[in-house]
Write a protein that holds these residues in place. Structure first.
Motif, mmCIF file in Angstrom:
data_model
loop_
_atom_site.group_PDB
_atom_site.id
_atom_site.type_symbol
_atom_site.label_atom_id
_atom_site.label_comp_id
_atom_site.label_asym_id
_atom_site.label_seq_id
_atom_site.Cartn_x
_atom_site.Cartn_y
_atom_site.Cartn_z
ATOM 1 N N UNK A 28 0.833 -1.205 0.000
ATOM 2 C CA UNK A 28 0.000 0.000 0.000
ATOM 3 C C UNK A 28 0.867 1.254 0.000
ATOM 4 N N UNK A 29 0.390 2.284 -0.687
ATOM 5 C CA UNK A 29 1.144 3.530 -0.760
ATOM 6 C C UNK A 29 0.818 4.473 0.394
ATOM 7 N N UNK A 30 -0.294 4.209 1.106
ATOM 8 C CA UNK A 30 -0.656 5.048 2.245
ATOM 9 C C UNK A 30 -1.346 4.200 3.312
ATOM 10 N N UNK A 31 -1.569 4.813 4.459
ATOM 11 C CA UNK A 31 -2.186 4.082 5.577
ATOM 12 C C UNK A 31 -3.611 3.669 5.265
ATOM 13 N N UNK A 32 -4.293 4.450 4.443
ATOM 14 C CA UNK A 32 -5.643 4.071 4.024
ATOM 15 C C UNK A 32 -5.606 2.732 3.296
ATOM 16 N N UNK A 33 -4.623 2.546 2.435
ATOM 17 C CA UNK A 33 -4.479 1.288 1.712
ATOM 18 C C UNK A 33 -4.144 0.130 2.630
ATOM 19 N N UNK A 34 -3.341 0.392 3.657
ATOM 20 C CA UNK A 34 -3.015 -0.651 4.638
ATOM 21 C C UNK A 34 -4.293 -1.103 5.337
ATOM 22 N N UNK A 35 -5.134 -0.127 5.727
ATOM 23 C CA UNK A 35 -6.400 -0.485 6.378
ATOM 24 C C UNK A 35 -7.310 -1.234 5.416
ATOM 25 N N UNK A 36 -7.363 -0.795 4.160
ATOM 26 C CA UNK A 36 -8.200 -1.487 3.176
ATOM 27 C C UNK A 36 -7.778 -2.943 3.030
#
Length: 81
Positions: A28-36
């Motif tokens: 993931x490129x950002x923390x939002x992607x990590x959560x997704x």
């Protein structure tokens, strides 16, 4: 590029995942992607807008990039009572 991070789950998220933490590799490129990614892996139903995110004990922004070796905490709202 993959980053290995430790995810920390609190309150109802911890109950849903069945553990307080896990170590994962993420692209993931950002923390939002990590959560997704975590949402998909564990079937989490909390919308990101209702959560806080912290990195290494400091509140962070969803658009921040994950850093290899860091601890990323997903924190749902805490209800009083």
């Amino acid at each position: 590029m993959m980053a290995t991070v430790t995810l920390l789950y609190f309150a109802s998220l911890r109950e849903r995942v069945g553990r307080a933490s896990e170590t994962v590799s993420t692209a993931a490129v950002d923390l939002a992607g990590v959560y997704d990614e975590a949402r998909a892996r564990h079937g989490l139903d909390w919308p990101r807008e209702h959560l806080r995110v912290a990195v290494d004990g400091e509140f962070a922004r969803w658009r921040d990039a994950p850093v290899a070796g860091s601890e990323i905490a997903f924190i749902p709202p805490v209800s009083g009572g």
